[in-house]
Design an enzyme around this catalytic site. Sequence first.
Site, mmCIF file in Angstrom:
data_model
loop_
_atom_site.group_PDB
_atom_site.id
_atom_site.type_symbol
_atom_site.label_atom_id
_atom_site.label_comp_id
_atom_site.label_asym_id
_atom_site.label_seq_id
_atom_site.Cartn_x
_atom_site.Cartn_y
_atom_site.Cartn_z
ATOM 1 N N THR A 30 50.154 62.801 48.005
ATOM 2 C CA THR A 30 50.250 62.988 46.558
ATOM 3 C C THR A 30 51.202 61.952 45.984
ATOM 4 O O THR A 30 52.338 61.827 46.450
ATOM 5 C CB THR A 30 50.774 64.403 46.221
ATOM 6 N N VAL A 31 50.715 61.222 44.983
ATOM 7 C CA VAL A 31 51.547 60.266 44.261
ATOM 8 C C VAL A 31 51.516 60.690 42.797
ATOM 9 O O VAL A 31 50.447 60.747 42.189
ATOM 10 C CB VAL A 31 51.031 58.818 44.417
ATOM 11 N N ILE A 32 52.683 61.025 42.268
ATOM 12 C CA ILE A 32 52.787 61.517 40.893
ATOM 13 C C ILE A 32 53.464 60.445 40.037
ATOM 14 O O ILE A 32 54.513 59.917 40.411
ATOM 15 C CB ILE A 32 53.587 62.838 40.847
ATOM 16 N N HIS A 68 56.596 52.238 40.106
ATOM 17 C CA HIS A 68 56.465 52.656 41.501
ATOM 18 C C HIS A 68 55.122 53.323 41.770
ATOM 19 O O HIS A 68 54.492 53.091 42.804
ATOM 20 C CB HIS A 68 57.625 53.603 41.845
ATOM 21 N N ALA A 71 52.988 58.325 51.106
ATOM 22 C CA ALA A 71 51.623 57.818 50.942
ATOM 23 C C ALA A 71 51.516 56.336 51.305
ATOM 24 O O ALA A 71 50.482 55.890 51.807
ATOM 25 C CB ALA A 71 51.150 58.050 49.509
ATOM 26 N N TYR A 72 52.570 55.583 51.073
ATOM 27 C CA TYR A 72 52.552 54.153 51.387
ATOM 28 C C TYR A 72 52.345 53.905 52.881
ATOM 29 O O TYR A 72 51.758 52.896 53.275
ATOM 30 C CB TYR A 72 53.861 53.511 50.907
ATOM 31 N N GLU A 73 52.814 54.833 53.711
ATOM 32 C CA GLU A 73 52.713 54.676 55.165
ATOM 33 C C GLU A 73 51.374 55.148 55.730
ATOM 34 O O GLU A 73 51.098 54.957 56.916
ATOM 35 C CB GLU A 73 53.855 55.431 55.848
#
Length: 157
Positions: A81-83, A89, A57-59
Amino acid sequence: MKILEGKLAAPEAKIAVVVARFNHFINDSLVDGAVDALKRVGEVKDENITLVKVPGAYELPLAVRRLADTQKFDAIVALGTVIRGGTAHFEYVAGEASSGLGNVSLNADIPVAFGVLTTENIEQAIERAGTKAGNKGAEAAMVALEMVNLLNQIKAA
């Protein structure tokens, strides 16, 4: 009174879907939902949909910006998706992805639909990728379609 409101059908639109590979077991469902909505609801032709995969997701913001810079797309759908885990982080990745995508949308002059799940746990992510809470990939695709049409109306007004 003149009312401008986007429609969902955009048969000639060229749409890029950018997806993070990290958490692919969730993101694959988001892509399926987005592509289905683009084709079925938006009537977008298969050859007008480009799928781009990035590591995480950061990219997303950088890839989305580069795609927007090509001026080949009417809209871009960003999926990931970021969990939340046990470290900070989550805040960094979710915040930078959200902020970066918002900046790209404002500066690129094309819609960037935000379909990045930011959830507390994997169960919430699964629910939002096509089970209990709908498919956020499909929802993001429909936002992109509506905004393409709305921006065209604003330009013509």
